[in-house]
Scaffold this active site. Sequence first.
Site, mmCIF file in Angstrom:
data_model
loop_
_atom_site.group_PDB
_atom_site.id
_atom_site.type_symbol
_atom_site.label_atom_id
_atom_site.label_comp_id
_atom_site.label_asym_id
_atom_site.label_seq_id
_atom_site.Cartn_x
_atom_site.Cartn_y
_atom_site.Cartn_z
ATOM 1 N N ILE A 290 -19.771 13.249 12.985
ATOM 2 C CA ILE A 290 -18.330 13.015 12.842
ATOM 3 C C ILE A 290 -17.533 14.124 13.507
ATOM 4 O O ILE A 290 -16.544 13.879 14.206
ATOM 5 C CB ILE A 290 -17.944 12.908 11.357
ATOM 6 N N HIS A 311 -22.313 26.135 11.620
ATOM 7 C CA HIS A 311 -23.313 27.152 11.305
ATOM 8 C C HIS A 311 -24.576 26.980 12.132
ATOM 9 O O HIS A 311 -25.427 27.873 12.190
ATOM 10 C CB HIS A 311 -23.679 27.096 9.811
ATOM 11 N N GLU A 313 -26.355 26.981 15.534
ATOM 12 C CA GLU A 313 -26.169 27.448 16.905
ATOM 13 C C GLU A 313 -26.513 26.349 17.908
ATOM 14 O O GLU A 313 -25.797 26.137 18.891
ATOM 15 C CB GLU A 313 -27.044 28.675 17.154
ATOM 16 N N LYS A 408 -19.036 7.658 -1.705
ATOM 17 C CA LYS A 408 -19.958 8.004 -2.792
ATOM 18 C C LYS A 408 -19.307 8.950 -3.798
ATOM 19 O O LYS A 408 -19.875 9.230 -4.860
ATOM 20 C CB LYS A 408 -21.246 8.593 -2.218
ATOM 21 N N ASN A 446 -20.197 3.952 5.235
ATOM 22 C CA ASN A 446 -21.318 4.397 6.053
ATOM 23 C C ASN A 446 -20.926 4.286 7.531
ATOM 24 O O ASN A 446 -20.472 3.234 7.979
ATOM 25 C CB ASN A 446 -22.553 3.527 5.779
ATOM 26 N N LEU A 448 -21.810 3.860 11.157
ATOM 27 C CA LEU A 448 -22.904 3.376 11.984
ATOM 28 C C LEU A 448 -23.090 4.276 13.198
ATOM 29 O O LEU A 448 -22.132 4.571 13.910
ATOM 30 C CB LEU A 448 -22.623 1.945 12.440
ATOM 31 N N GLY A 449 -24.316 4.711 13.410
ATOM 32 C CA GLY A 449 -24.603 5.568 14.551
ATOM 33 C C GLY A 449 -24.627 7.040 14.231
ATOM 34 O O GLY A 449 -25.087 7.836 15.046
ATOM 35 N N SER A 451 -25.938 10.461 12.217
ATOM 36 C CA SER A 451 -27.285 10.863 11.825
ATOM 37 C C SER A 451 -27.566 10.411 10.399
ATOM 38 O O SER A 451 -26.753 10.593 9.505
ATOM 39 C CB SER A 451 -27.421 12.390 11.917
ATOM 40 N N THR A 471 -33.778 -0.829 0.573
ATOM 41 C CA THR A 471 -34.067 -0.420 -0.806
ATOM 42 C C THR A 471 -33.959 -1.565 -1.799
ATOM 43 O O THR A 471 -34.669 -1.585 -2.801
ATOM 44 C CB THR A 471 -33.123 0.718 -1.238
#
Length: 634
Positions: A290, A311, A313, A408, A446, A448-449, A451, A471
């Site tokens: 994002i 954070h 590198e 969430k 969510n 899409l695309g 990670s 699930t």
Amino acid sequence: MHILPRWKKRIILIAVDSLLMWSALFLAMVLRGGGVLFEAPQKLWVLLVVMGLVTPLVVAAVRLDRVKLTAPEMMSGLRVTMAAGCLGLIAAVMITLAGLDHAIAVAVIFGSLFVMFATGVRIAALHVLRWVIARSGSVDQKTIAIYGAGAAGMQLAAALLQACEARPAFFVDDNPKLQGLTICGLPMFEAGKLPMLIARHTVEQIVLAAPSMEPARRDPLVRRLRAHGVEVQVLPSFGDMLMGREPPGEIRPVAPEQLLGRDRVALDTPQIAKAYAGRMIMVTGAGGSIGAELCRQLLDCRPAGIVLFDHSEFQLYQVQQELADLGEAAGIKLVARLGSVTDIARVREVIAGDGAEIILHAAAYKHVPMVEDNPLAGAKNNVLGTHAVAKAAVEAGIERFILVSSDKAVRPANVMGATKRMAELVVQDLQTRHADTRCAMVRFGNVLGSSGSVLPLFHSQIAKGGPVTVTHPEVTRYFMTMPEAARLVLLAGAFAKGGEVFVLDMGAAQRVMDIARRMIRLAGRQEKDPVTGKGDIAIKITGLRSGEKLHEELLIDRGSLIQTPHPKILRAKEAMLSQIEVAGLLRQLERAIAEGDRALLRRIIKGRIEPMTPLRRIKPGTVQLRDSKTRMPV
């Protein structure tokens, strides 16, 4: 033959051609002038010796000895003909000089026989060589059927006939005019006979040789062919190969827009450019999915500069390299700053040093199972990190602070969601005491695309042949694309008045099972039927994970919705904790993290975060949310 050096192969071919020349010349004289064998045998021997000396020179001159035996082409036939013509001409001259009869007739017969012998021996040698290789087991030869007898199919057959790794068995074509023909030495059959032919020839692969076929016809055909239980490949066009495009039928990335189940939301408004133009924007978590997309879209808003803060590198270097040329071309200053959002001194230093005026806070641990296994680290980064950045922002008097949150966070069923809700409460509390900075939150579904989203996961599983893991068959989620998510953050910054939660109207939630099936179809595969076993890719139900909801929500209190200038952007004012309660929450959280006390963290979540809904016990060791069907360990 494969293990001999090239020069030895050439000597063998010249010797064979010399023997063929003698055989052809002797037979020609028998057929046309047999009397010379008895009337002038000494002249015959002289003729044979001279021709034996000349033949290697002629063969080498026309480069007949350099034709690769396993890859003959049209020029090799021309070379044989040229050699036969030269040898025939020489034979005619020698016969005439020797005073023998029928020189022209013998020469013509000799040349024709030499062409037949040289060509026949090479074809026979090629078949013998292939048979030896196949019998030796040194090469795993795959049996292939070619679907389509057009130009591409014939070229493919010609190529495969020269290859040791594959053996074309037959052609299949829907054209009734081609039925019963033999093309490139291979029989032609109708498509209806495929099951019988596959079994008879032990076919392992079908190649669809129709590169110009429209996708609307090609994709269903590929699915039907794969239903026969063999591998199916699609022959790309020469244009595709030259341009480096993936051949049709191969597993390729699916565009996120194809999985939404709705139209994309148009979020281009003048307010965005106006809100960010000429300002210095700081993006935390700039190396993430994002954060990186936010930076890309900010370049179009013409800010004075963008501060990339992360954070990691490696991720920071990647996004800096990606955007460096674009930023330079647009005259936008890009600076990369390493640091953790939990280090408030470093955050203050970057804000002051680079003159940040707006902060988009996208740094967070967002993977539910990962945070569930590492709850204290998740709480430190998501809650204390947000508090540190927001506090530094309001102290510096920056113009806007936008928190990227999650659906969430609404009545959370897991630690990640609870930490995002606590981060929202922290931002809401700071807003009450710092009116000069407009603080707002954006809740995503969510993306899409990004990670960890289902798109790269399902794509990887399909590429491996399955199964695709879901699930629960009824689990639903709100989905949005990466551009929609980043645009929503930018719009929230433009619309923010202070303390609001912004969400995108994404329509009805999508079943993850439907997403999985759609991805299988878009990849040109077929879902495997658990009863009949037909199909390519199985879908496996793994069961809800600890803390996973069956259905997600975007708002706690839908009655608080307020319209924004954009019809698809919703704004809400939701319940918050008092300043004393937030301060107590942060103290307890710091203590839990310092002491490594997971149990205390759980108690904080239970005592401070809105309960999801009343719980009722469904079996020992689990509880279920009424209506939502969410199961949690107790």
